[in-house]
Design a protein around this motif. Structure first.
Motif, mmCIF file in Angstrom:
data_model
loop_
_atom_site.group_PDB
_atom_site.id
_atom_site.type_symbol
_atom_site.label_atom_id
_atom_site.label_comp_id
_atom_site.label_asym_id
_atom_site.label_seq_id
_atom_site.Cartn_x
_atom_site.Cartn_y
_atom_site.Cartn_z
ATOM 1 N N LEU A 237 0.811 -1.213 0.000
ATOM 2 C CA LEU A 237 0.000 0.000 0.000
ATOM 3 C C LEU A 237 0.843 1.260 0.000
ATOM 4 O O LEU A 237 0.307 2.361 0.169
ATOM 5 N N HIS A 238 2.154 1.113 -0.163
ATOM 6 C CA HIS A 238 3.048 2.261 -0.214
ATOM 7 C C HIS A 238 3.585 2.428 -1.624
ATOM 8 O O HIS A 238 4.033 1.466 -2.248
ATOM 9 N N LEU A 239 3.546 3.662 -2.104
ATOM 10 C CA LEU A 239 3.898 3.963 -3.486
ATOM 11 C C LEU A 239 4.722 5.241 -3.532
ATOM 12 O O LEU A 239 4.497 6.153 -2.731
ATOM 13 N N ALA A 240 5.685 5.296 -4.439
ATOM 14 C CA ALA A 240 6.492 6.505 -4.641
ATOM 15 C C ALA A 240 6.317 6.979 -6.073
ATOM 16 O O ALA A 240 6.362 6.180 -7.016
ATOM 17 N N THR A 241 6.121 8.280 -6.236
ATOM 18 C CA THR A 241 6.027 8.887 -7.566
ATOM 19 C C THR A 241 7.064 9.993 -7.676
ATOM 20 O O THR A 241 7.317 10.720 -6.702
ATOM 21 N N ALA A 242 7.665 10.121 -8.847
ATOM 22 C CA ALA A 242 8.714 11.114 -9.081
ATOM 23 C C ALA A 242 8.185 12.196 -10.001
ATOM 24 O O ALA A 242 7.650 11.912 -11.080
ATOM 25 N N ARG A 252 7.209 11.950 -4.140
ATOM 26 C CA ARG A 252 6.079 11.880 -3.220
ATOM 27 C C ARG A 252 5.878 10.436 -2.763
ATOM 28 O O ARG A 252 5.881 9.515 -3.583
ATOM 29 N N LEU A 253 5.713 10.278 -1.460
ATOM 30 C CA LEU A 253 5.481 8.968 -0.861
ATOM 31 C C LEU A 253 4.009 8.877 -0.465
ATOM 32 O O LEU A 253 3.511 9.705 0.310
ATOM 33 N N TRP A 254 3.329 7.858 -0.993
ATOM 34 C CA TRP A 254 1.893 7.728 -0.790
ATOM 35 C C TRP A 254 1.580 6.497 0.052
ATOM 36 O O TRP A 254 2.203 5.443 -0.110
ATOM 37 N N ASP A 255 0.610 6.659 0.932
ATOM 38 C CA ASP A 255 -0.002 5.538 1.640
ATOM 39 C C ASP A 255 -1.455 5.480 1.177
ATOM 40 O O ASP A 255 -2.249 6.366 1.492
ATOM 41 N N LEU A 256 -1.789 4.447 0.420
ATOM 42 C CA LEU A 256 -3.114 4.381 -0.194
ATOM 43 C C LEU A 256 -4.235 4.253 0.826
ATOM 44 O O LEU A 256 -5.401 4.438 0.492
ATOM 45 N N ARG A 257 -3.894 3.942 2.069
ATOM 46 C CA ARG A 257 -4.924 3.839 3.100
ATOM 47 C C ARG A 257 -5.326 5.202 3.643
ATOM 48 O O ARG A 257 -6.391 5.337 4.247
ATOM 49 N N SER A 258 -4.468 6.210 3.461
ATOM 50 C CA SER A 258 -4.736 7.500 4.098
ATOM 51 C C SER A 258 -5.353 8.519 3.141
ATOM 52 O O SER A 258 -6.412 9.073 3.416
ATOM 53 N N SER A 259 -4.698 8.767 2.002
ATOM 54 C CA SER A 259 -5.197 9.807 1.103
ATOM 55 C C SER A 259 -4.688 9.566 -0.306
ATOM 56 O O SER A 259 -3.603 9.004 -0.508
ATOM 57 N N THR A 260 -5.495 10.005 -1.274
ATOM 58 C CA THR A 260 -5.097 9.926 -2.680
ATOM 59 C C THR A 260 -4.818 11.307 -3.258
ATOM 60 O O THR A 260 -4.526 11.422 -4.450
ATOM 61 N N THR A 261 -4.935 12.340 -2.432
ATOM 62 C CA THR A 261 -4.664 13.704 -2.891
ATOM 63 C C THR A 261 -3.556 14.385 -2.102
ATOM 64 O O THR A 261 -3.055 15.425 -2.531
ATOM 65 N N MET A 262 -3.185 13.827 -0.972
ATOM 66 C CA MET A 262 -2.121 14.404 -0.160
ATOM 67 C C MET A 262 -1.108 13.320 0.175
ATOM 68 O O MET A 262 -1.437 12.340 0.843
#
Length: 514
Positions: A237-242, A252-262
Motif C-alpha cells: 500500500l506504499h507507493l512513490a512517484t517522481a 512523493r510517498l503515498w499511503d493508499l490507506r490514508s489519502s489519494t490527494t495528499m
C-alpha cells in the motif's frame, strides 16, 4: 565502493535478470546503430556479469538487431514456467519507438540461435514508454505497457508465440489516461494491482480483477508530470512517484490507506525534474533517484533525507549529498569513482555536449540478485554497475544487508546475551542462563549452600551416601573425618593406627655445649 562494470559508447535502457541464479543484464539501445545521421535500427545486448573478476569493462554475450529503437525494456524469469529446454532464462520484452513490443528468448540469444525473436505485439501508436512484467510467479506471463498514445495494455504471454492483449478497464468502463503514459509498475504484494503514471500528473492504480481503477493519485497542490512510479517491495500500500517538473522536483510517498490527494511524505533534494526512481529490494528503507540536475541520490526513508550521492562520471571524487554528508558514518568511507565520457562527436575528450551530459543519468535500477549493487544509464552514452558496499553516510542505521539477523555472547555463570529479529525479541537484548549439565549445576549449588552454612560434615555424609562406587565412598569418608571433633584420632584409626599405643614423643635434644 566503486564502479564494478562499465559499458562504454552505448545509450541504452536497462533490465536486470530477476533471479539470483545468474547475474545478467539486458540493454536495449535508445539510439540508432548507424554512424552520423544513418539509421540502421538498434540492438539488444545481453551481458553476463562477473562482478568479482576485476575487469572494468563488459562485453555483450549476445546481440540481436532490431528495426526500431528501444524506449523501455523488461525481463521476466517466468518462475514455474521456464525449464532447461524451453525459456530457460524467461523472456525479454522491449518497448520500441514505433509502438511495438518485441519479445525475445534470452536463452536462445546466448546460445546463438537464429530464431531468438519470439513474437511482436503492435497495439500502441506511439513510443512505449513503460514496460514491466508481473513479478508474481503465478502471473509472471503478464506484461504491462504504457505508451505516448495515452493507452495501457496488458499482454498475456502464456503462449509467447501468440500473445493475447487486453486493457485494464474494458468497456463500458471509460477510465483512461488523458495524457502520455510515462511508466507502469506492478504491485509488489498483490498480483492484480497495477499503477500507471502520466504526464498529466495523475497516477492510476488499476484493479485487474475488478476491471476498473482502484484509485487515482494526484497531488492537489501540483499538477506536475509524473516521470516514474515505484511500489514498496515489502508493503503493497506504499507507493512513490517522481515529479518531472523542474519547478517542483520532488518524490512523493503515498499511503493508499490514508489519502489519494495528499502524499504521506515528500523528498526534496533535486533541483531539476526527476527522471527515474528505484526502490531497493534488499532494504525497503532505501530509494535511489536521478534527475536532470546531474544528481543521483540514495535516500533513507526513515529520515526522509538523501544519505549519499553517486558522483558524476566526470568527477573523480564522491560528492556528498549536502555539506553534512560524507563525513564518515556507519557505512564506512571509501574513495569515489569516475570515468571520462566520450564526446558527442568523434570520441574526443569530453567537451561541449559531452561535458554537459557527463553524469546526467536517466535511469537507475537496483540489482535483484546482489545486495548493494545499482545500475545507471547516462546521457554520456555509458552504462555503469556500481557497488554501494561501504558507502560513506551520516546515517547511523546500517543497510539491511549489513545487519546481523541474530547474535550471542557468553558470559560467566552460564549466562548468555543474545538478540534477534523475531517479534519475541522486539529488537532488544535478552540475557538468559544456559544450562548444559543439570547435575553439575545441582552439585555446585549444594556445595555453595554447604559453604554458606559451614556444615561440611553433612555435605560429606551426603556425598558418601550418593557415591556410586566404593572408591568414591572411601574418599568422602576420609574427607568427613577431617571435620570430626576428634579428627586426629579418627584419621589415625582410618589409617590403621591406634592412637593410645602411639609412642610418646622423643625428649627435646640437649642444647649444644658452649
Amino acid at each position: 565502493m566503486g564502479v564494478l562494470k562499465t559499458v562504454e559508447d552505448v545509450g541504452a535502457t536497462l533490465a536486470w535478470y530477476p533471479s539470483k541464479e545468474r547475474t545478467l543484464v539486458a540493454l536495449g539501445t535508445t539510439e540508432a546503430s548507424g554512424s552520423g545521421f544513418d539509421d540502421y535500427g538498434a540492438r539488444l545486448e545481453v551481458h553476463a556479469l562477473d562482478l568479482c573478476d576485476g575487469r572494468p569493462d563488459s562485453k555483450p554475450a549476445a546481440v540481436a538487431k532490431t528495426s526500431s529503437r528501444f524506449v523501455s525494456l523488461a525481463w521476466s524469469a517466468l518462475p514455474g514456467k521456464a525449464s532447461a529446454d524451453a525459456l530457460g532464462l524467461g523472456l525479454v520484452a522491449g518497448g520500441m519507438s514505433d509502438g511495438a513490443v518485441d519479445v525475445w528468448d534470452p536463452a536462445k540469444l546466448l546460445a546463438g540461435h537464429p530464431q531468438a525473436h519470439v513474437s511482436r505485439v503492435q497495439r500502441h501508436t506511439g513510443p512505449v514508454n513503460g514496460l514491466e512484467f508481473n513479478p508474481h510467479p503465478a502471473s509472471a506471463h503478464l506484461l504491462a505497457s504504457g505508451g505516448a498514445d495515452c493507452e495501457v495494455f496488458i499482454a498475456s504471454l502464456e503462449r509467447p508465440e501468440a500473445p493475447t492483449v487486453f486493457v485494464p478497464a474494458p468497456p463500458p468502463n471509460a477510465a483512461k489516461h488523458v495524457a502520455e503514459v510515462t511508466k507502469v509498475a506492478w504491485n509488489s504484494q498483490v498480483s492484480h494491482i497495477l499503477a500507471t503514471a502520466s504526464q498529466s500528473g495523475a497516477t492510476i492504480v488499476w484493479d485487474l480483477r475488478q476491471k476498473k481503477p482502484w484509485c487515482e493519485l494526484r497531488d492537489a497542490a501540483s499538477r506536475s508530470a509524473v516521470a516514474d512510479v515505484a511500489w514498496n517491495p515489502s508493503e503493497g500500500l506504499h507507493l512513490a512517484t517522481a515529479s518531472g517538473d523542474d519547478a517542483n522536483p520532488v518524490i512523493r510517498l503515498w499511503d493508499l490507506r490514508s489519502s489519494t490527494t495528499m502524499p504521506l511524505g515528500t523528498l526534496r533534494g533535486h533541483s531539476q525534474g526527476l527522471l527515474s526512481v528505484s526502490w531497493c529490494p534488499d532494504d525497503p528503507s532505501l530509494l535511489a533517484s536521478c534527475g536532470r540536475d546531474n544528481r543521483t541520490l540514495v535516500w533513507d526513508l526513515f529520515s526522509t533525507e538523501a544519505v549519499y550521492e553517486l558522483p558524476a562520471a566526470a568527477s573523480a571524487d564522491p560528492a556528498p549529498a549536502s555539506p553534512k554528508f560524507g563525513q564518515g558514518g556507519a557505512f564506512g568511507g571509501s574513495p569515489g569513482f569516475g570515468g571520462d565520457a566520450q564526446a558527442a562527436f568523434g570520441g574526443a575528450a569530453p567537451t561541449g555536449f559531452g561535458t554537459a551530459a557527463a553524469g546526467r543519468r536517466y535511469q537507475v535500477a537496483w540489482a535483484p540478485s546482489t545486495p548493494a549493487v545499482l545500475a545507471t544509464c547516462s546521457f554520456d552514452r555509458s552504462v555503469q554497475i556500481h557497488s554501494l558496499a561501504g558507502f560513506s553516510a551520516t546515517s547511523r542505521r546500517p543497510p539491511k544487508w549489513l545487519r546481523r539477523p541474530c547474535g550471542a555472547a557468553f558470559g560467566f555463570g552460564g549466562r548468555v546475551a543474545c538478540f534477534g529479529s523475531s517479534k519475541a525479541s522486539r529488537g532488544g537484548v535478552a540475557v538468559k542462563r544456559v544450562v548444559e549439565n543439570g547435575s553439575l549445576v545441582q552439585a555446585s549449588q549444594a556445595f555453595e549452600a554447604a559453604l554458606g552454612a559451614g556444615d561440611y560434615k553433612a555435605f560429606c555424609e551426603a556425598r558418601v551416601s550418593s557415591s556410586k562406587g566404593s572408591e568414591d565412598a572411601r574418599i568422602w569418608t576420609f574427607m568427613q573425618l577431617i571435620f570430626e571433633p576428634n579428627a586426629r584420632e579418627k584419621l589415625l584409626e582410618c589409617l590403621g593406627y591406634e592412637a593410645k599405643k602411639e609412642p610418646a614423643a622423643a625428649p627435646p635434644a640437649p642444647p649444644p655445649p658452649p
